[in-house]
Write a protein that holds these residues in place. Sequence first.
Motif, PDB file in Angstrom:
ATOM      1  N   GLU A 135      13.528 -22.239 -23.394  1.00 12.64           N
ATOM      2  CA  GLU A 135      14.668 -22.768 -23.098  1.00 12.64           C
ATOM      3  C   GLU A 135      15.375 -22.420 -24.790  1.00 12.64           C
ATOM      4  O   GLU A 135      16.592 -22.255 -25.103  1.00 12.64           O
ATOM      5  CB  GLU A 135      15.156 -23.597 -22.737  1.00 12.64           C
ATOM      6  N   MET A 136      15.119 -23.229 -24.877  1.00 11.56           N
ATOM      7  CA  MET A 136      15.259 -23.710 -27.107  1.00 11.56           C
ATOM      8  C   MET A 136      15.223 -21.787 -27.474  1.00 11.56           C
ATOM      9  O   MET A 136      16.101 -21.486 -28.142  1.00 11.56           O
ATOM     10  CB  MET A 136      14.295 -23.875 -27.830  1.00 11.56           C
ATOM     11  N   GLU A 137      14.277 -21.044 -27.540  1.00  6.14           N
ATOM     12  CA  GLU A 137      13.851 -19.969 -28.274  1.00  6.14           C
ATOM     13  C   GLU A 137      14.725 -18.761 -27.418  1.00  6.14           C
ATOM     14  O   GLU A 137      14.825 -17.968 -28.047  1.00  6.14           O
ATOM     15  CB  GLU A 137      12.081 -19.377 -27.911  1.00  6.14           C
ATOM     16  N   ASN A 138      15.125 -19.271 -26.180  1.00  7.54           N
ATOM     17  CA  ASN A 138      16.166 -18.802 -25.516  1.00  7.54           C
ATOM     18  C   ASN A 138      17.963 -18.462 -25.213  1.00  7.54           C
ATOM     19  O   ASN A 138      18.486 -18.199 -24.836  1.00  7.54           O
ATOM     20  CB  ASN A 138      15.394 -17.767 -24.424  1.00  7.54           C
ATOM     21  N   ALA A 139      17.828 -19.865 -26.296  1.00  4.04           N
ATOM     22  CA  ALA A 139      19.551 -19.842 -25.968  1.00  4.04           C
ATOM     23  C   ALA A 139      19.882 -18.945 -26.671  1.00  4.04           C
ATOM     24  O   ALA A 139      21.736 -18.756 -26.437  1.00  4.04           O
ATOM     25  CB  ALA A 139      19.627 -21.284 -26.675  1.00  4.04           C
ATOM     26  N   MET A 140      19.843 -18.302 -27.768  1.00  5.89           N
ATOM     27  CA  MET A 140      20.434 -17.473 -28.726  1.00  5.89           C
ATOM     28  C   MET A 140      20.041 -16.272 -28.831  1.00  5.89           C
ATOM     29  O   MET A 140      19.104 -16.460 -29.363  1.00  5.89           O
ATOM     30  CB  MET A 140      21.170 -18.201 -29.231  1.00  5.89           C
ATOM     31  N   LYS A 141      19.966 -14.828 -28.933  1.00  4.83           N
ATOM     32  CA  LYS A 141      19.627 -13.389 -29.607  1.00  4.83           C
ATOM     33  C   LYS A 141      19.530 -13.087 -30.116  1.00  4.83           C
ATOM     34  O   LYS A 141      21.114 -13.585 -31.067  1.00  4.83           O
ATOM     35  CB  LYS A 141      20.002 -12.521 -28.269  1.00  4.83           C
ATOM     36  N   LEU A 142      18.658 -13.310 -31.225  1.00  6.79           N
ATOM     37  CA  LEU A 142      18.473 -13.025 -32.629  1.00  6.79           C
ATOM     38  C   LEU A 142      17.792 -11.851 -32.793  1.00  6.79           C
ATOM     39  O   LEU A 142      17.122 -11.359 -32.141  1.00  6.79           O
ATOM     40  CB  LEU A 142      18.294 -14.273 -33.461  1.00  6.79           C
TER      41      LEU A 142
END
Length: 929
Positions: A904-911
């Motif tokens: 969930e932390m790694e997919n919270a925002m797309k970079l």
Amino acid sequence: MSEKKLFLLDAYALIFRAYYAFIKNPRITSYGLNTNAIFGFTNTLIDVLGNQKPSHIAVVFDHKSKTLRAQEYEFYKANRDETPEDIKLAEPFIRKIISAFQIPIYEAEGYEADDIIGTLAKKAEKKGFTTYMMTPDKDFGQLVSENIFMLRPGRQGNDHEIWGKEEIQKKFNLNHPKQVIDFLGLMGDSVDNIPGVPGIGPKTASKLLLEFGDIDGIYKNINQLKGKVKERLEENIESAAISKKLATIVLDVPISFDSGKMMVREPNKLELSQIFSELEFRNLSRRILGPEPPKAKTTQGNLFDQPQVSIDTTNPEDKTEAKPEFLTIQSVKHDYQLIQTKEQRQKIITELLSCSLFSFDTETDSLNPLEANLLGISFSSNKSTGYYQAMPADFEQCKNILNDFKPLLEHKKIKKVAQNIKYDWMVLLKYDIHIQSPFEDTMLAHYILDADSKHNLNFLAEQYLNYQPISIASLIGKKGKNQLNFNSVPLDKAMEYAVEDADITLQIFHNIQNDLQKQDKNEVYKKIEIPLVEVLVDMEKEGVNIDANFLNKYAQTLQNESINLEKKVFDKAEVEFNLASPKQLGEVLFDKLKLDSKAKKTKTGQYKTDEETLQKLALQHELPQIILEYRQIQKLRSTYVEALPQLINVQTGRVHTSFAQAVAATGRLSSNHPNLQNIPIRTERGRQVRKAFIPRDKNHVLMASDYSQIELRIVASISNDEAMKEAFQKGMDIHTATAARVFGVNYKQVDQEMRRKAKTVNFGIIYGITAFGLSQRVGIPRKEAAQIIDEYFNQFSGIKKYMENSIQLCRENGFVSTISGRKRYIKDINSQNRTVVGFAERNAINAPIQGSAADMIKIAMVSVYKRLKEEKMKTKMILQVHDELLFDTPKNEIDQAKEIIEFEMENAMKLNVPIVVESGVGQNWLEAH
């Protein structure tokens, strides 16, 4: 106390104070005039007139001529810095404003404001006046008597302090206010360059005066003294006498006391309107003069006879404290009802259940929601209407009444509106009421609209409704031992106050929703801030387990270390002095050891001995480094090691910090009561504090999950810099990769020194680091630092382009945005003041980066919380610190929890670079990190 109340304002003291209060965020007109001093002084003047209700008033200035003291003693005030140009330009406007308020100005050639105020105060006393001398200057303490008081301006939202005889005696530890003269004579005053007796500090001075009365008494009994105190007094007998003379306020200035001249009068509103217009004080003009500026002489009543006078300068999340600033001249008709029977309650609940939304507000006896008892609850579903349910003191009875409201507050379709709903939510949890979505929060909504502003209820009411609510201080008094509890307020007045809060919250909500839609800010509010409320409620309620025994032992260890360091300091300095005294430390470093011949003094007349100064000096002498280490230990002890055990909640046995959403303009959460986000992590001693944070029991562990270099990854993504993206995509150490490019070497040839410099540049660039700043931080010549920065921008041209574009877009739009769309307004970006513009440009570059990192972890918190809840796991999120989340996890959930949290932390925002989360577990926070 006499009805004749005279207020004497120390002009320059208040002007300087106002100017420096806004120094970091100056108010600049469109034509480049800095109005800090004018705005601050005017607000103070309005505050006094509106809140203190003087019958007589005057403003006193220092005369431009050389004072009699300076004529006799050239050194007197010789160390004062030149008055800032902005203050010089402001003074004529301030005098015009005072004149427009029809307040007399006093000044006399050769005399200071202190002398004129002293003379007028003593003359007023003989004529039956009670006098308040408004000044932050402690010298005025010598004038205090039964009828003469000091009114010290409040700081950071606190009330003004009134110092009478008792307060002066307590403050200085003296028998009588007149001894303040002798106290200053012994201590000296660095601000006025009064020498005093070197080596005599406040404790010694008060001890001598308590025993011997005054300086003459001390010297008459000098033989009763011994040691260094006696030596210093004998060596400085002339200095003590001169210092006492300079510290004595003159009480016979040749100036007449004309009470008629000082009587409070109706201000000249037309003149004020013209001045305020020139100064671009639009809000102030509207508050004082109304929405339409006066066109001609008005016949309205006295502006200062209005019943409600208040300002709210408190923490945005503290909605219970109100302070004076401006006046409201309106009255509003309303229909507020007291709920008195169960039948009436059921009828109102039925009515509210038929609404699509309602607002509510709780009244309690504490600002700490975990300790607060509910005293009453109010509701409103239509403008200018509402209901108040007072609560009995008995907990079970209160809970039974609240149980009737449970279907309403827990309804899953009706929208609940509140101001700072997190507080109300946590209070109600104690009574088994669980607020359910949908809900709205006016404080958070306004925070999204204008993060740099205030967000308290009083401020929003004035902004959106042009209305000033009833002040809580008018019901229970100001903070202090005599403040009443809300449950002692008569029920009719309690109802008016409580329902008004719910009513105006509802009205503000309707206005604020329109602004959110118009400014395209609803997304951040709805998808980030509002869902986060429930997460924070759960985290704050949960708290964290603290090992008090460990901290008590560690406190003793630190105490022993500080004693040893203190001895080392005295050995190196070859003199004993008070390490906590910046004045004495400055004298040792610069006068005795002469570590810096160009050392400058601050505006208070003392040498700078802050951390930055000491770090520079540490390059040439061991003593400053030892002092820095000593300070680090003292701060660690007082802020955390000794403080945390005292903050353990008696009922839960845990420490419960409060997470504030609407404080940091960057979007970051802030932690307070206690602040757990500032526990030092870069020093070994600081890291040891994390050992005190432990799981709830032996069947649990702490799990820490931390974003790796998230701000630099965001920089790479939003700048689209190919070199930085490549380093992250290949999984390289970013600082080593940067060093390789900047120093033109192979990746494997980068040494620790190169990496250290590159790391400083990587983090410094986004905060606007200069060649000078880099040279200071890494200890290299400025020329070399400039070359490193130039080469950095050559190698990472995309970052340079991002910085330039951010500034340009901000100039055009007035704001910058995060990846999620959170807008940060940078109001000074087009200022004529270069210093102000420099600060604004750094904000324009950094705000999207910090703000995106803040958004990312907030989104992650919501997602993680939701997943753990959905999967019925017992793992609890307990802390958020910068880019890290801390969990209390059952041992049998470690693997599953780690997988969920990291996903969930790694997919919270797309970079467009990989996001990396590193997790660890342990029997304490340090082990888990």
